[in-house]
Design a protein around this motif. Structure first.
Motif, PDB file in Angstrom:
ATOM      1  N   SER A  30       0.815  -1.217   0.000  1.00  0.00           N
ATOM      2  CA  SER A  30       0.000   0.000   0.000  1.00  0.00           C
ATOM      3  C   SER A  30       0.844   1.261   0.000  1.00  0.00           C
ATOM      4  O   SER A  30       0.380   2.335  -0.384  1.00  0.00           O
ATOM      5  N   SER A  31       2.117   1.141   0.463  1.00  0.00           N
ATOM      6  CA  SER A  31       2.999   2.305   0.438  1.00  0.00           C
ATOM      7  C   SER A  31       3.475   2.609  -0.970  1.00  0.00           C
ATOM      8  O   SER A  31       3.985   3.701  -1.245  1.00  0.00           O
ATOM      9  N   TYR A  32       3.334   1.661  -1.899  1.00  0.00           N
ATOM     10  CA  TYR A  32       3.755   1.861  -3.281  1.00  0.00           C
ATOM     11  C   TYR A  32       2.585   1.923  -4.247  1.00  0.00           C
ATOM     12  O   TYR A  32       2.651   2.559  -5.280  1.00  0.00           O
ATOM     13  N   TYR A  33       1.489   1.231  -3.918  1.00  0.00           N
ATOM     14  CA  TYR A  33       0.343   1.182  -4.814  1.00  0.00           C
ATOM     15  C   TYR A  33      -0.896   1.667  -4.072  1.00  0.00           C
ATOM     16  O   TYR A  33      -1.284   1.089  -3.048  1.00  0.00           O
ATOM     17  N   PHE A  34      -1.493   2.751  -4.590  1.00  0.00           N
ATOM     18  CA  PHE A  34      -2.659   3.336  -3.944  1.00  0.00           C
ATOM     19  C   PHE A  34      -3.904   3.102  -4.788  1.00  0.00           C
ATOM     20  O   PHE A  34      -3.837   3.129  -6.013  1.00  0.00           O
ATOM     21  N   ILE A  35      -5.001   2.876  -4.114  1.00  0.00           N
ATOM     22  CA  ILE A  35      -6.301   2.846  -4.779  1.00  0.00           C
ATOM     23  C   ILE A  35      -7.096   4.008  -4.223  1.00  0.00           C
ATOM     24  O   ILE A  35      -7.468   4.030  -3.047  1.00  0.00           O
ATOM     25  N   HIS A  36      -7.310   5.001  -5.067  1.00  0.00           N
ATOM     26  CA  HIS A  36      -7.973   6.235  -4.637  1.00  0.00           C
ATOM     27  C   HIS A  36      -9.307   6.358  -5.359  1.00  0.00           C
ATOM     28  O   HIS A  36      -9.354   6.362  -6.587  1.00  0.00           O
ATOM     29  N   ILE A  37     -10.385   6.437  -4.603  1.00  0.00           N
ATOM     30  CA  ILE A  37     -11.717   6.544  -5.189  1.00  0.00           C
ATOM     31  C   ILE A  37     -12.368   7.829  -4.691  1.00  0.00           C
ATOM     32  O   ILE A  37     -12.513   8.036  -3.482  1.00  0.00           O
ATOM     33  N   ASP A  38     -12.744   8.694  -5.623  1.00  0.00           N
ATOM     34  CA  ASP A  38     -13.413   9.952  -5.295  1.00  0.00           C
ATOM     35  C   ASP A  38     -14.878   9.815  -5.679  1.00  0.00           C
ATOM     36  O   ASP A  38     -15.219   9.729  -6.857  1.00  0.00           O
ATOM     37  N   VAL A  39     -15.750   9.790  -4.676  1.00  0.00           N
ATOM     38  CA  VAL A  39     -17.178   9.567  -4.937  1.00  0.00           C
ATOM     39  C   VAL A  39     -17.956  10.876  -5.040  1.00  0.00           C
ATOM     40  O   VAL A  39     -19.170  10.856  -5.241  1.00  0.00           O
ATOM     41  N   THR A  40     -17.266  12.026  -4.921  1.00  0.00           N
ATOM     42  CA  THR A  40     -17.978  13.294  -5.053  1.00  0.00           C
ATOM     43  C   THR A  40     -18.353  13.516  -6.514  1.00  0.00           C
ATOM     44  O   THR A  40     -17.618  13.130  -7.424  1.00  0.00           O
ATOM     45  N   GLU A  41     -19.476  14.169  -6.760  1.00  0.00           N
ATOM     46  CA  GLU A  41     -19.992  14.345  -8.118  1.00  0.00           C
ATOM     47  C   GLU A  41     -19.046  15.155  -8.991  1.00  0.00           C
ATOM     48  O   GLU A  41     -18.870  14.881 -10.170  1.00  0.00           O
ATOM     49  N   THR A  42     -18.397  16.184  -8.400  1.00  0.00           N
ATOM     50  CA  THR A  42     -17.519  17.065  -9.180  1.00  0.00           C
ATOM     51  C   THR A  42     -16.045  16.806  -8.915  1.00  0.00           C
ATOM     52  O   THR A  42     -15.209  17.662  -9.181  1.00  0.00           O
ATOM     53  N   SER A  43     -15.700  15.611  -8.360  1.00  0.00           N
ATOM     54  CA  SER A  43     -14.301  15.218  -8.127  1.00  0.00           C
ATOM     55  C   SER A  43     -13.553  16.256  -7.292  1.00  0.00           C
ATOM     56  O   SER A  43     -12.432  16.656  -7.614  1.00  0.00           O
ATOM     57  N   LEU A  44     -14.174  16.681  -6.195  1.00  0.00           N
ATOM     58  CA  LEU A  44     -13.566  17.695  -5.340  1.00  0.00           C
ATOM     59  C   LEU A  44     -12.298  17.194  -4.670  1.00  0.00           C
ATOM     60  O   LEU A  44     -11.423  17.983  -4.310  1.00  0.00           O
ATOM     61  N   ASN A  45     -12.184  15.885  -4.469  1.00  0.00           N
ATOM     62  CA  ASN A  45     -11.036  15.332  -3.762  1.00  0.00           C
ATOM     63  C   ASN A  45      -9.978  14.765  -4.693  1.00  0.00           C
ATOM     64  O   ASN A  45      -9.110  14.008  -4.260  1.00  0.00           O
ATOM     65  N   SER A  46     -10.054  15.106  -5.961  1.00  0.00           N
ATOM     66  CA  SER A  46      -9.095  14.607  -6.944  1.00  0.00           C
ATOM     67  C   SER A  46      -8.351  15.762  -7.583  1.00  0.00           C
ATOM     68  O   SER A  46      -8.862  16.880  -7.671  1.00  0.00           O
ATOM     69  N   LEU A  47      -7.147  15.468  -8.051  1.00  0.00           N
ATOM     70  CA  LEU A  47      -6.364  16.471  -8.745  1.00  0.00           C
ATOM     71  C   LEU A  47      -6.917  16.697 -10.149  1.00  0.00           C
ATOM     72  O   LEU A  47      -7.497  15.794 -10.752  1.00  0.00           O
ATOM     73  N   ASN A  48      -6.690  17.891 -10.648  1.00  0.00           N
ATOM     74  CA  ASN A  48      -7.079  18.220 -12.008  1.00  0.00           C
ATOM     75  C   ASN A  48      -6.278  17.381 -12.994  1.00  0.00           C
ATOM     76  O   ASN A  48      -5.138  17.020 -12.743  1.00  0.00           O
ATOM     77  N   ASP A  49      -6.881  17.072 -14.146  1.00  0.00           N
ATOM     78  CA  ASP A  49      -6.184  16.297 -15.178  1.00  0.00           C
ATOM     79  C   ASP A  49      -4.894  16.977 -15.620  1.00  0.00           C
ATOM     80  O   ASP A  49      -3.888  16.325 -15.876  1.00  0.00           O
ATOM     81  N   SER A  50      -4.922  18.325 -15.714  1.00  0.00           N
ATOM     82  CA  SER A  50      -3.719  19.040 -16.138  1.00  0.00           C
ATOM     83  C   SER A  50      -2.609  18.917 -15.101  1.00  0.00           C
ATOM     84  O   SER A  50      -1.431  18.803 -15.444  1.00  0.00           O
ATOM     85  N   THR A  51      -2.974  18.885 -13.816  1.00  0.00           N
ATOM     86  CA  THR A  51      -1.980  18.709 -12.763  1.00  0.00           C
ATOM     87  C   THR A  51      -1.332  17.336 -12.858  1.00  0.00           C
ATOM     88  O   THR A  51      -0.113  17.182 -12.701  1.00  0.00           O
ATOM     89  N   ILE A  52      -2.129  16.311 -13.122  1.00  0.00           N
ATOM     90  CA  ILE A  52      -1.604  14.949 -13.257  1.00  0.00           C
ATOM     91  C   ILE A  52      -0.636  14.865 -14.424  1.00  0.00           C
ATOM     92  O   ILE A  52       0.426  14.232 -14.338  1.00  0.00           O
ATOM     93  N   LYS A  53      -0.970  15.518 -15.549  1.00  0.00           N
ATOM     94  CA  LYS A  53      -0.073  15.523 -16.709  1.00  0.00           C
ATOM     95  C   LYS A  53       1.267  16.152 -16.351  1.00  0.00           C
ATOM     96  O   LYS A  53       2.333  15.665 -16.741  1.00  0.00           O
TER      97      LYS A  53
END
Length: 461
Positions: A30-53
């Motif tokens: 788990s320290s190397y592989y994360f499973i992150h699930i954001d259940v908010t409708e507008t992905s408030l708890n996730s990074l922007n796609d441009s930030t990930i790029k």
């Protein structure tokens, strides 16, 4: 009996050891592989796609030192969201430091107020950027500035009444210009009357609604630039008489521009057919994850059936509603303009078209391989200060520039606070149907079922 007890104890011990080993292995994984699930409708708890790029381009250690007091505004947001940066890229290291509790550390970095210090790399090659904000947009933009080696240069054509980029007024492009500079693009003005050709360092030439015709020599210099793997963003307007040269340029890019305005009775803004919102979005880099866009008085565009010499790939990206749109051919447009069956044409049309030219004719003979790109949009008003913040209008500009500068590795950073989905404009008939179904038909159905149940019970008794 003793052997049975001993075997039982050994089995229990082995079971405990196996469970403990499984827990240790799971924690290590788990320290190397994360499973992150954001259940908010507008992905408030996730990074922007441009930030990930941008984070995926980080190849050296990136140290993010957060000098914020625990009671400072934005501290909670940073505590919750910055760990996402580490999840995306393991080379990112986050450290929260209270300047009051660690004054030596704050003095070492020259920190006096709440700020974030980003250091990219180690030793003498390390680069530093300071951020005086807790927004994802500012932080990601600073990371990109550290990562990229060269700022792409965007030239705005001027001298023919084009949209201004340095004055803050409703019809200017000042907001777009500011945002592009914050995203590490270098923006400049271009006067072809002085340079006589497009500069060699031009990564994208932006032509935003000229009000005066270009000279023949100026137009030819733009064509020559395009045939040398140039990148062009062309935004048109409703001045038909003054747009002859722009139609000629669009044709050279592989796009046919019709003298008319798209009126869309289906997908539009607040029931106004003169502001189409786009019904059909073709899968493409530019339209990927793009929410709905609105175009006030937009010109109809089509892939040109006959093209100049060369090899073109033209795609109609955003189109109007084919069942409810028509092309208004009147030169006088107002809020009372209605379709004329004798003159106007009932059909859909594209509002955004992309074009790639991969082969151009040589001066001597034969063809040369090139990578020329263009995006033609039938409206320039949608990107002005008055409209650019509406829905996904700004994203369309940023996506287009990203696609045009595909080899530059620069990403237009978006604010994660804005996440708008495509909307649907309901017609009066659709509203009436929903009202009857929800208010009359469904309740009446339940009443009829109840009457039927009571009737069957009484009949059985």
């Amino acid at each position: 009996m003793k052997d049975i007890k001993r075997n039982f104890r050994i089995n229990n011990l082995i079971t405990v050891i196996m469970v403990f080993a499984i827990i240790v292995i799971v924690n290590l994984m788990s320290s190397y592989y994360f499973i992150h699930i954001d259940v908010t409708e507008t992905s408030l708890n996730s990074l922007n796609d441009s930030t990930i790029k941008i984070l995926n381009k980080v190849k050296k250690p990136l140290y993010i030192q957060v000098f914020f007091k625990s009671n400072s505004q934005g501290y909670g947001f940073l505590r919750e969201h910055l760990p996402e940066y580490e999840i995306v890229n393991r080379k990112v290291k986050i450290d929260f430091i209270d300047p009051d509790l660690s004054p030596k550390k704050a003095l070492e970095y020259g920190v006096s107020n709440d700020m974030i210090v980003l250091v990219y790399g180690n030793g003498a090659d390390a680069k530093r950027e300071d951020v005086y904000s807790y927004s994802e947009e500012k932080i990601s933009s600073a990371i990109q500035k550290l990562v990229i080696n060269k700022e792409p240069v965007l030239y705005f054509l001027q001298g023919h009444g084009e949209k201004k980029i340095d004055t803050y007024e409703p019809e200017s492009f000042s907001k777009i210009n500011d945002f592009l500079k914050e995203s590490n693009y270098l923006t400049k003005k271009l006067l072809l009357s002085e340079t006589h050709k497009v500069p060699k360092d031009c990564d994208v030439l932006i032509i935003a609604s000229p009000k005066k015709e270009l000279l023949k020599e100026e137009l030819q210099s733009i064509k020559d630039y395009f045939d040398n793997s140039g990148k062009i963003l062309l935004l048109l307007d409703t001045e038909f008489e003054q747009g002859v040269k722009m139609k000629e340029l669009a044709y050279y890019l592989g796009v046919y521009v019709e003298d008319g305005i798209i009126f869309d009775g289906g997908a539009n803004l607040n029931g106004d057919p003169s502001i189409p919102a786009g019904k059909e979005y073709k899968p493409h880099y530019i339209t990927d994850n793009l929410a709905q866009t609105v175009f006030p008085l937009v010109r109809p565009l089509y892939e040109s059936k006959s093209k100049p010499e060369g090899d073109y790939l033209v795609e109609e990206l955003i189109k109007s509603d084919k069942r409810k749109s028509y092309i208004e051919l009147s030169k006088e447009l107002n809020d009372k303009t209605l379709p004329d069956k004798d003159e106007d044409i009932m059909r859909d049309a594209a509002m955004v078209v992309s074009s790639k030219k991969i082969a151009a004719k040589k001066e001597q003979a034969g063809y040369k391989n090139i990578d020329a790109r263009a995006v033609v949009i039938g409206d320039a008003t949608f990107a002005t200060d008055n409209f650019v913040d509406f829905v996904a209008n700004s994203d369309l500009i940023y996506n287009s520039i990203e696609w045009l500068t595909a080899d530059s590795n620069v990403v237009a950073v978006r604010d994660s606070d804005v996440n708008v989905k495509r909307f649907i404009t309901l017609t009066n008939l659709a509203k009436s149907k929903i009202l009857w179904i929800c208010v009359v038909i469904i309740p009446l159905l339940f009443v009829l079922i109840g009457i039927l149940v009571v009737y069957r019970r009484e009949k059985s008794e």
